[in-house]
Scaffold this active site. Structure first.
Site, PDB file in Angstrom:
ATOM      1  N   SER A   1      -2.244 -11.322  25.134  1.00  0.00           N
ATOM      2  CA  SER A   1      -1.308 -11.702  24.069  1.00  0.00           C
ATOM      3  C   SER A   1       0.101 -11.398  24.561  1.00  0.00           C
ATOM      4  CB  SER A   1      -1.589 -10.867  22.809  1.00  0.00           C
ATOM      5  OG  SER A   1      -0.500 -10.949  21.907  1.00  0.00           O
TER       6      SER A   1
ATOM      7  N   ASN B   1     -12.406 -14.215  25.810  1.00  0.00           N
ATOM      8  CA  ASN B   1     -11.478 -14.616  24.757  1.00  0.00           C
ATOM      9  C   ASN B   1     -11.735 -13.950  23.399  1.00  0.00           C
ATOM     10  OD1 ASN B   1      -9.664 -16.685  23.270  1.00  0.00           O
ATOM     11  ND2 ASN B   1     -11.700 -17.072  22.377  1.00  0.00           N
TER      12      ASN B   1
ATOM     13  N   LYS C   1      -4.678  -5.307  24.492  1.00  0.00           N
ATOM     14  CA  LYS C   1      -4.197  -6.475  25.235  1.00  0.00           C
ATOM     15  C   LYS C   1      -3.445  -6.045  26.502  1.00  0.00           C
ATOM     16  CE  LYS C   1      -5.946  -9.575  22.542  1.00  0.00           C
ATOM     17  NZ  LYS C   1      -7.050 -10.403  23.024  1.00  0.00           N
TER      18      LYS C   1
ATOM     19  N   TYR D   1      -4.403  -3.100  18.615  1.00  0.00           N
ATOM     20  CA  TYR D   1      -4.598  -4.436  19.199  1.00  0.00           C
ATOM     21  C   TYR D   1      -3.737  -4.594  20.449  1.00  0.00           C
ATOM     22  CZ  TYR D   1      -4.197  -9.594  19.445  1.00  0.00           C
ATOM     23  OH  TYR D   1      -4.175 -10.909  19.861  1.00  0.00           O
TER      24      TYR D   1
HETATM   25  N1  LIG Z   1      -3.922 -16.982  17.516  1.00  0.00           N
HETATM   26  C1  LIG Z   1      -2.923 -16.298  18.050  1.00  0.00           C
HETATM   27  O1  LIG Z   1      -1.779 -16.374  17.582  1.00  0.00           O
HETATM   28  C2  LIG Z   1      -3.166 -15.425  19.255  1.00  0.00           C
HETATM   29  C3  LIG Z   1      -2.038 -14.900  19.904  1.00  0.00           C
HETATM   30  C4  LIG Z   1      -2.238 -14.086  21.017  1.00  0.00           C
HETATM   31  C5  LIG Z   1      -3.526 -13.810  21.450  1.00  0.00           C
HETATM   32  N2  LIG Z   1      -4.604 -14.335  20.788  1.00  0.00           N
HETATM   33  C6  LIG Z   1      -5.929 -13.988  21.298  1.00  0.00           C
HETATM   34  O2  LIG Z   1      -6.669 -15.158  21.531  1.00  0.00           O
HETATM   35  C7  LIG Z   1      -8.058 -14.913  21.320  1.00  0.00           C
HETATM   36  C8  LIG Z   1      -8.608 -15.931  20.350  1.00  0.00           C
HETATM   37  O3  LIG Z   1      -7.877 -15.805  19.153  1.00  0.00           O
HETATM   38  P1  LIG Z   1      -7.955 -16.857  17.953  1.00  0.00           P
HETATM   39  O4  LIG Z   1      -6.648 -16.853  17.272  1.00  0.00           O
HETATM   40  O5  LIG Z   1      -8.570 -18.117  18.420  1.00  0.00           O
HETATM   41  O6  LIG Z   1      -8.881 -16.026  16.994  1.00  0.00           O
HETATM   42  P2  LIG Z   1     -10.049 -16.457  16.034  1.00  0.00           P
HETATM   43  O7  LIG Z   1     -10.217 -15.297  15.108  1.00  0.00           O
HETATM   44  O8  LIG Z   1      -9.804 -17.823  15.496  1.00  0.00           O
HETATM   45  O9  LIG Z   1     -11.244 -16.493  17.085  1.00  0.00           O
HETATM   46  C9  LIG Z   1     -11.773 -15.344  17.644  1.00  0.00           C
HETATM   47  C10 LIG Z   1     -13.266 -15.573  17.719  1.00  0.00           C
HETATM   48  O10 LIG Z   1     -13.857 -14.409  18.309  1.00  0.00           O
HETATM   49  C11 LIG Z   1     -15.032 -14.143  17.603  1.00  0.00           C
HETATM   50  N3  LIG Z   1     -15.376 -12.744  17.754  1.00  0.00           N
HETATM   51  C12 LIG Z   1     -14.647 -11.668  17.376  1.00  0.00           C
HETATM   52  N4  LIG Z   1     -15.321 -10.558  17.665  1.00  0.00           N
HETATM   53  C13 LIG Z   1     -16.501 -10.934  18.216  1.00  0.00           C
HETATM   54  C14 LIG Z   1     -17.628 -10.241  18.713  1.00  0.00           C
HETATM   55  N5  LIG Z   1     -17.698  -8.896  18.698  1.00  0.00           N
HETATM   56  N6  LIG Z   1     -18.667 -10.945  19.207  1.00  0.00           N
HETATM   57  C15 LIG Z   1     -18.623 -12.291  19.234  1.00  0.00           C
HETATM   58  N7  LIG Z   1     -17.594 -13.001  18.770  1.00  0.00           N
HETATM   59  C16 LIG Z   1     -16.545 -12.328  18.275  1.00  0.00           C
HETATM   60  C17 LIG Z   1     -14.730 -14.482  16.162  1.00  0.00           C
HETATM   61  O11 LIG Z   1     -15.929 -14.705  15.419  1.00  0.00           O
HETATM   62  C18 LIG Z   1     -13.889 -15.727  16.325  1.00  0.00           C
HETATM   63  O12 LIG Z   1     -14.665 -16.910  16.270  1.00  0.00           O
HETATM   64  C19 LIG Z   1      -8.175 -13.478  20.826  1.00  0.00           C
HETATM   65  O13 LIG Z   1      -8.492 -12.623  21.895  1.00  0.00           O
HETATM   66  C20 LIG Z   1      -6.784 -13.192  20.317  1.00  0.00           C
HETATM   67  O14 LIG Z   1      -6.477 -11.819  20.371  1.00  0.00           O
HETATM   68  C21 LIG Z   1      -4.443 -15.136  19.704  1.00  0.00           C
END
Ligand SMILES: NC(=O)c1ccc[n+]([C@@H]2O[C@H](COP(=O)([O-])OP(=O)(O)OC[C@H]3O[C@@H](n4cnc5c(N)ncnc54)[C@H](O)[C@@H]3O)[C@@H](O)[C@H]2O)c1
Length: 255
Positions: free
Chosen positions: A145, A93, A162, A158
């Site tokens: 995503s 994730n 994905k 990005y």
């Molecule tokens: N929020 C959205 O709208 C959305 C939509 C589509 C996809 N996503 C995907 O869902 C996933 C979670 O997203 P989110 O919105 O909860 O994001 P977020 O930024 O709230 O959480 C992502 C977490 O990943 C951690 N992270 C990033 N790089 C890292 C690394 N190299 N090592 C360890 N930890 C790392 C960050 O510290 C963070 O806590 C992601 O892959 C994101 O691309 C999110």
């Protein structure tokens, strides 16, 4: 408290972020023994404290590390085995964004986003496969995503990572079916996580109340609404589901 993951050992990367934390919490509620891995120490401390305080008997290990680091995959698997035993569920994730049109995309940014959003997942998956195979019912859920399939301007790097995650998911499902491992992808739509709250500089409640025009439900998803499909895919309830891409997008695809 449910029992859909009773006693199962689950690793969730990006576990201190919005979707990762909601998934970690839900997995704990459903009886899993959960390892959260994230590089944000402060966020991890807060998330782990909240889960331990509110989910009675939560079995939780929090690991602070960079999942793209050289030995990260080996360390996550070793620590998981040491504390809980072999991995049975893996949720890839962790993710970062980059806002650079492709004409201006920096090589350095490409390397960073590929390392976190794609290679770290491929490497952790490879390291977890022996355990997942041995379990006889291993489950991998990769978080992609909606933009893996719906193009837009400005986040090409990005979106490419994905799309690659969907490809990885299908090939892995193919290769690992004989070993009893199911591999699926979840494509969240706009989800109200700390990342977006920080990015937009507005209050969470304010954003949650706003009308969103990009999907039929006309609102942001709560991270828990993404965590439930992840839970289902991880659980034996989805025992006939593999190689699938789940759009959890409030009906964005229909528009
Ligand atoms: N929020 C959205 O709208 C959305 C939509 C589509 C996809 N996503 C995907 O869902 C996933 C979670 O997203 P989110 O919105 O909860 O994001 P977020 O930024 O709230 O959480 C992502 C977490 O990943 C951690 N992270 C990033 N790089 C890292 C690394 N190299 N090592 C360890 N930890 C790392 C960050 O510290 C963070 O806590 C992601 O892959 C994101 O691309 C999110």
């Amino acid at each position: 408290m449910g029992k859909r993951l009773d006693g199962r050992v689950a690793v969730i990367t990006g576990g201190a972020g919005g979707i990762g934390a909601a998934t970690g919490r839900l997995f704990c509620e459903e009886g899993a023994r959960v390892v959260l891995a994230d590089r944000d120490a402060a966020a991890m401390q807060a998330v782990a404290a909240e889960i331990r305080a509110t989910v009675p008997g939560a079995a939780l290990l929090d690991l602070v590390l960079d999942t793209a680091g050289e030995d990260a995959a080996a360390r996550i698997i070793a620590e998981t085995r040491r504390v809980f035993g072999p991995v049975e569920v893996l949720v890839n994730n962790a993710g970062i964004r980059a806002y650079e049109p492709l004409a201006e995309a920096k090589t350095e940014t490409w390397h960073e986003i590929l390392a976190v959003n794609l290679l770290s997942h491929a490497q952790l998956t490879r390291a977890a496969l022996p355990d997942l195979r041995a379990s006889g019912r291993g489950s991998i859920v990769n978080i992609a995503s909606t933009h893996a399939v719906n193009p837009r301007p400005g986040l090409g790097q990005y979106d490419a990572t994905k799309a690659a995650i969907l490809s990885l998911t299908r090939t892995l499902a193919f290769e690992e079916a004989a070993h009893g491992i199911r591999v699926n992808a979840v494509c969240p739509g706009l989800t109200l996580t700390p990342f977006h709250v920080r990015r937009l500089g507005r209050g969470r409640e304010d954003l949650a109340a706003e009308r969103v025009d990009n999907c039929l439900l006309q609102r942001w998803a709560d991270p828990r609404e993404i965590a439930f499909p992840i839970l289902w895919l991880a659980s034996d309830e989805a025992s006939y589901v593999t190689g699938a891409t789940f759009m959890v997008d409030g009906g964005q695809k229909v528009l």
